[in-house]
Scaffold this motif. Structure first.
Motif, PDB file in Angstrom:
ATOM      1  N   LYS A  71       0.837  -1.192  -0.072  1.00 12.96           N
ATOM      2  CA  LYS A  71      -0.114   0.041  -0.305  1.00 12.96           C
ATOM      3  C   LYS A  71       0.730   1.224   0.039  1.00 12.96           C
ATOM      4  CE  LYS A  71      -3.880  -2.529   0.644  1.00 12.96           C
ATOM      5  NZ  LYS A  71      -5.029  -2.760  -0.408  1.00 12.96           N
ATOM      6  N   GLY A  72       0.131   2.228  -0.340  1.00  8.59           N
ATOM      7  CA  GLY A  72       0.944   3.702  -0.335  1.00  8.59           C
ATOM      8  C   GLY A  72       0.484   4.549   1.004  1.00  8.59           C
ATOM      9  N   PHE A  73       1.333   5.565   1.296  1.00 11.45           N
ATOM     10  CA  PHE A  73       0.735   6.349   2.261  1.00 11.45           C
ATOM     11  C   PHE A  73      -0.708   6.937   2.014  1.00 11.45           C
ATOM     12  CE2 PHE A  73       5.322   6.776   3.048  1.00 11.45           C
ATOM     13  CZ  PHE A  73       5.477   6.391   4.362  1.00 11.45           C
ATOM     14  N   PRO A  74      -1.058   7.295   0.591  1.00  9.84           N
ATOM     15  CA  PRO A  74      -2.425   7.827   0.368  1.00  9.84           C
ATOM     16  C   PRO A  74      -3.406   7.014   0.964  1.00  9.84           C
ATOM     17  CG  PRO A  74      -0.912   8.330  -1.247  1.00  9.84           C
ATOM     18  CD  PRO A  74      -0.299   7.294  -0.515  1.00  9.84           C
ATOM     19  N   ASP A  75      -3.091   5.602   0.970  1.00  6.11           N
ATOM     20  CA  ASP A  75      -4.124   4.461   1.440  1.00  6.11           C
ATOM     21  C   ASP A  75      -4.512   4.461   2.725  1.00  6.11           C
ATOM     22  OD1 ASP A  75      -4.111   3.555  -1.275  1.00  6.11           O
ATOM     23  OD2 ASP A  75      -2.403   2.415  -0.986  1.00  6.11           O
ATOM     24  N   LEU A  76      -3.579   5.084   3.645  1.00  8.48           N
ATOM     25  CA  LEU A  76      -3.779   4.838   5.051  1.00  8.48           C
ATOM     26  C   LEU A  76      -5.056   5.900   5.635  1.00  8.48           C
ATOM     27  CD1 LEU A  76      -0.052   5.441   6.185  1.00  8.48           C
ATOM     28  CD2 LEU A  76      -1.543   3.278   5.848  1.00  8.48           C
ATOM     29  N   ALA A  77      -5.693   5.206   6.506  1.00  2.00           N
ATOM     30  CA  ALA A  77      -6.962   6.050   7.313  1.00  2.00           C
ATOM     31  C   ALA A  77      -6.277   6.796   8.468  1.00  2.00           C
ATOM     32  CB  ALA A  77      -7.856   4.948   7.782  1.00  2.00           C
ATOM     33  N   ALA A  78      -4.938   6.183   9.047  1.00  5.16           N
ATOM     34  CA  ALA A  78      -4.572   7.154  10.015  1.00  5.16           C
ATOM     35  C   ALA A  78      -3.094   6.542  10.444  1.00  5.16           C
ATOM     36  CB  ALA A  78      -5.163   6.776  11.378  1.00  5.16           C
ATOM     37  N   VAL A  79      -2.325   7.466  11.094  1.00  2.00           N
ATOM     38  CA  VAL A  79      -1.074   7.102  11.537  1.00  2.00           C
ATOM     39  C   VAL A  79      -1.131   6.757  13.168  1.00  2.00           C
ATOM     40  CG1 VAL A  79       1.582   7.621  11.671  1.00  2.00           C
ATOM     41  CG2 VAL A  79       0.125   8.209   9.648  1.00  2.00           C
ATOM     42  N   ALA A  80      -0.808   5.657  13.606  1.00  2.00           N
ATOM     43  CA  ALA A  80      -0.655   5.408  15.273  1.00  2.00           C
ATOM     44  C   ALA A  80       0.742   5.395  15.588  1.00  2.00           C
ATOM     45  CB  ALA A  80      -1.534   4.301  15.364  1.00  2.00           C
ATOM     46  N   VAL A  81       0.806   5.782  16.725  1.00  2.00           N
ATOM     47  CA  VAL A  81       2.305   5.935  17.280  1.00  2.00           C
ATOM     48  C   VAL A  81       2.107   5.825  18.824  1.00  2.00           C
ATOM     49  CG1 VAL A  81       2.416   8.378  17.413  1.00  2.00           C
ATOM     50  CG2 VAL A  81       4.491   6.950  17.598  1.00  2.00           C
ATOM     51  N   THR A  82       3.274   4.933  19.431  1.00  3.05           N
ATOM     52  CA  THR A  82       3.317   4.837  20.676  1.00  3.05           C
ATOM     53  C   THR A  82       3.891   6.295  21.321  1.00  3.05           C
ATOM     54  OG1 THR A  82       3.831   2.671  20.622  1.00  3.05           O
ATOM     55  CG2 THR A  82       4.647   3.493  22.435  1.00  3.05           C
ATOM     56  N   GLN A  83       2.970   6.866  22.197  1.00  3.89           N
ATOM     57  CA  GLN A  83       3.178   7.929  22.798  1.00  3.89           C
ATOM     58  C   GLN A  83       4.074   7.745  24.224  1.00  3.89           C
ATOM     59  OE1 GLN A  83      -0.057  10.291  24.170  1.00  3.89           O
ATOM     60  NE2 GLN A  83       1.037  12.282  24.030  1.00  3.89           N
ATOM     61  N   GLY A  84       3.666   6.720  24.838  1.00  2.49           N
ATOM     62  CA  GLY A  84       4.410   6.334  25.989  1.00  2.49           C
ATOM     63  C   GLY A  84       3.750   5.343  26.536  1.00  2.49           C
ATOM     64  N   PRO A  85       4.181   4.688  27.639  1.00  2.00           N
ATOM     65  CA  PRO A  85       5.417   4.968  28.564  1.00  2.00           C
ATOM     66  C   PRO A  85       6.625   4.340  28.041  1.00  2.00           C
ATOM     67  CG  PRO A  85       4.495   3.101  29.382  1.00  2.00           C
ATOM     68  CD  PRO A  85       3.273   3.708  28.458  1.00  2.00           C
ATOM     69  N   GLY A  86       7.804   4.847  28.174  1.00  4.08           N
ATOM     70  CA  GLY A  86       9.004   4.180  27.546  1.00  4.08           C
ATOM     71  C   GLY A  86      10.207   5.249  27.779  1.00  4.08           C
ATOM     72  N   LEU A  87      11.027   4.932  27.093  1.00  4.67           N
ATOM     73  CA  LEU A  87      12.414   5.967  27.120  1.00  4.67           C
ATOM     74  C   LEU A  87      12.190   7.049  26.368  1.00  4.67           C
ATOM     75  CD1 LEU A  87      15.093   3.173  26.574  1.00  4.67           C
ATOM     76  CD2 LEU A  87      14.534   4.256  28.851  1.00  4.67           C
ATOM     77  N   VAL A  88      12.184   8.308  26.879  1.00  7.94           N
ATOM     78  CA  VAL A  88      11.979   9.701  26.165  1.00  7.94           C
ATOM     79  C   VAL A  88      12.467   9.814  25.000  1.00  7.94           C
ATOM     80  CG1 VAL A  88      13.449  11.144  27.498  1.00  7.94           C
ATOM     81  CG2 VAL A  88      11.280  11.755  26.303  1.00  7.94           C
ATOM     82  N   GLY A  89      13.979   9.582  25.020  1.00  7.43           N
ATOM     83  CA  GLY A  89      14.759   9.923  23.830  1.00  7.43           C
ATOM     84  C   GLY A  89      14.294   8.746  22.651  1.00  7.43           C
ATOM     85  N   SER A  90      13.789   7.497  22.860  1.00  7.36           N
ATOM     86  CA  SER A  90      13.448   6.604  22.109  1.00  7.36           C
ATOM     87  C   SER A  90      11.832   7.110  21.416  1.00  7.36           C
ATOM     88  CB  SER A  90      13.166   5.202  22.870  1.00  7.36           C
ATOM     89  OG  SER A  90      14.748   4.601  23.145  1.00  7.36           O
ATOM     90  N   LEU A  91      10.951   7.217  22.496  1.00  5.44           N
ATOM     91  CA  LEU A  91       9.700   7.770  22.236  1.00  5.44           C
ATOM     92  C   LEU A  91       9.637   8.848  21.077  1.00  5.44           C
ATOM     93  CD1 LEU A  91       7.933   7.508  25.683  1.00  5.44           C
ATOM     94  CD2 LEU A  91       7.429   6.028  23.767  1.00  5.44           C
ATOM     95  N   LEU A  92      10.558   9.711  21.192  1.00  5.00           N
ATOM     96  CA  LEU A  92      10.427  10.949  20.415  1.00  5.00           C
ATOM     97  C   LEU A  92      10.910  10.748  19.162  1.00  5.00           C
ATOM     98  CD1 LEU A  92      12.385  13.590  22.750  1.00  5.00           C
ATOM     99  CD2 LEU A  92       9.801  13.971  22.165  1.00  5.00           C
ATOM    100  N   VAL A  93      11.618   9.741  18.815  1.00  5.11           N
ATOM    101  CA  VAL A  93      12.015   9.430  17.534  1.00  5.11           C
ATOM    102  C   VAL A  93      10.591   9.032  16.491  1.00  5.11           C
ATOM    103  CG1 VAL A  93      13.181   8.122  15.896  1.00  5.11           C
ATOM    104  CG2 VAL A  93      14.300   9.085  17.931  1.00  5.11           C
ATOM    105  N   GLY A  94       9.835   8.064  17.319  1.00  3.83           N
ATOM    106  CA  GLY A  94       8.574   7.618  16.823  1.00  3.83           C
ATOM    107  C   GLY A  94       7.590   8.541  16.609  1.00  3.83           C
ATOM    108  N   VAL A  95       7.424   9.575  17.579  1.00  2.00           N
ATOM    109  CA  VAL A  95       6.469  10.488  17.723  1.00  2.00           C
ATOM    110  C   VAL A  95       6.772  11.499  16.342  1.00  2.00           C
ATOM    111  CG1 VAL A  95       5.503  12.259  18.879  1.00  2.00           C
ATOM    112  CG2 VAL A  95       5.855  10.071  19.953  1.00  2.00           C
ATOM    113  N   GLN A  96       7.894  11.928  16.505  1.00  2.00           N
ATOM    114  CA  GLN A  96       8.371  12.877  15.350  1.00  2.00           C
ATOM    115  C   GLN A  96       8.039  12.310  13.984  1.00  2.00           C
ATOM    116  OE1 GLN A  96       8.457  15.841  16.099  1.00  2.00           O
ATOM    117  NE2 GLN A  96       8.766  16.788  14.237  1.00  2.00           N
TER     118      GLN A  96
END
Ligand code: KG4
Ligand code: ZN
Length: 341
Positions: free
Chosen positions: A69-94
């Protein structure tokens, strides 16, 4: 049909996955940093962040490619906001924000532990509810009542170490390598789990909480008392060390299963869920299946690829969030101590 891209970077796995309607995995890519952290006997936060930043784009790219699939096919982008290591989480969130912004898609924040619970729905479909979910991983040991999919009521949690953390620390102490859980599981097979006696903490204020630091300290004291040196060759572990880890594993599993049974007796669920990295443990699987039989309840344990950290569970939980109207905006931050239930 709703396709959700899930992104997970809360600890030492960089993961991305595309899931359809929270039930069908189209792709799931996990890049593990276990080898990076192994020499240190645990996750080194700064190294984890640095590896996430290198891996995140290629991991997302291959998850998209594998899904067909391509990005236009997506209904949403989900990401782990927490809990976890802040420096690691920030990479996925960004990364999630960037994709949501460029492709004008809704952004759905996901609680990592809600993702672990959702893995059971992803693997087994609609479960009899309410369910009682025991999440046992390197970072969490929590018991939830799940009245409906995506809703969690916290019944108990560890007051100190997570069960997986105790496995990892004991393995490090004995020189068995990282992660310690799989090594201990293997070494305990066929060993004498009655060789060393451990007291299991009883929490007296009525909550179904857990505690594992006492068992871990008891292992340390035993090692000192007996003068047990760290294992030199992990392929040739002395019998007294195997008996020690088997006894340790038995104590941890007994405490976990006791919590599960107590929760079931008090809250009368219609099914049980066992999930998180430690759900891979063979004794824990066996004993919780036995407890479920005794309680007359079905138990759902997702396959290994979905119980350890992965992004398919995050995408699936994101689909539930999407339906419930959960949204993040471009000011969304990582939440290292995000609570659940
Ligand atoms: O869920 P997970 O991949 O990451 C976290 O969210 O923490 O869990 C990793 C944890 C580690 O502590 C690892 O030692 C433990 O799961 N683990 C096991 C086994 N396989 C992994 N613990 C006991 N027995 C196993 N077979
Ligand atoms: Zn996890």
């Amino acid at each position: 049909m709703a396709l959700v891209l899930g992104i997970e970077t809360s600890c030492d796995e960089t993961a991305a996955a595309v899931v359809e309607d929270g039930r069908r995995v189209l792709s799931s890519v996990v890049s593990s940093q276990a080898a990076v952290h192994a020499p240190y006997g645990g996750v080194v936060p700064e190294l984890a962040s640095r590896h996430h930043i290198e891996n995140i784009a290629p991991v997302i790219e291959s998850a998209m490619k594998d899904s067909g699939k391509g990005f236009p096919d997506l209904a949403a982008v989900a990401v782990t906001q927490g809990p976890g290591l802040v420096g690691s989480l920030l990479v996925g969130v960004q990364a999630a924000k960037a994709i949501a912004l460029v492709h004008a898609k809704p952004l759905v924040p996901v609680h990592h532990v809600a993702g672990h619970v959702e893995a059971a729905f992803l693997a087994h479909g609609d479960l009899p509810l309410p369910a009682l979910a025991l999440v046992v991983s390197g970072g969490h040991t929590s018991l939830f009542e799940v009245p409906e999919e995506g809703v969690h009521r916290l019944l108990g949690r560890t007051r100190d170490d997570a069960a997986g953390e105790a496995f990892d620390k004991v393995a490090k102490l004995l020189g068995l390598g990282y992660p310690g859980g799989p090594a201990i599981d293997r070494l305990a097979e066929g060993a004498n789990d009655q060789a060393v006696e451990f007291t299991i903490a009883r929490i007296k204020d009525g909550r179904t909480d857990f505690s594992f630091s006492g068992i871990k300290t008891a292992v340390l004291l035993h090692v000192k008392r007996e003068g047990i040196p760290p294992v030199a060759d992990p392929s040739d572990v002395p019998p007294r060390v195997r008996d020690l880890v088997a006894s340790f594993q038995r104590a941890v599993v007994t405490a976990l299963v006791r919590g599960l049974v107590r929760g079931a007796r008090e809250h009368h669920p219609r099914s049980l869920i066992l999930t998180g990295g430690v759900a891979a443990n063979s004794l824990l699987r066996r004993e919780s299946e036995r407890a479920a039989r005794d309680l007359g309840l079905p138990i759902f344990i997702p396959p290994l690829a979905l119980t350890t950290d992965n992004a398919a569970m995050i995408a699936a939980a994101g689909f539930v969030g999407l339906r419930r109207g959960v949204r993040g905006d471009l000011a969304m931050n990582a939440e290292p101590h995000l609570p659940l239930g």
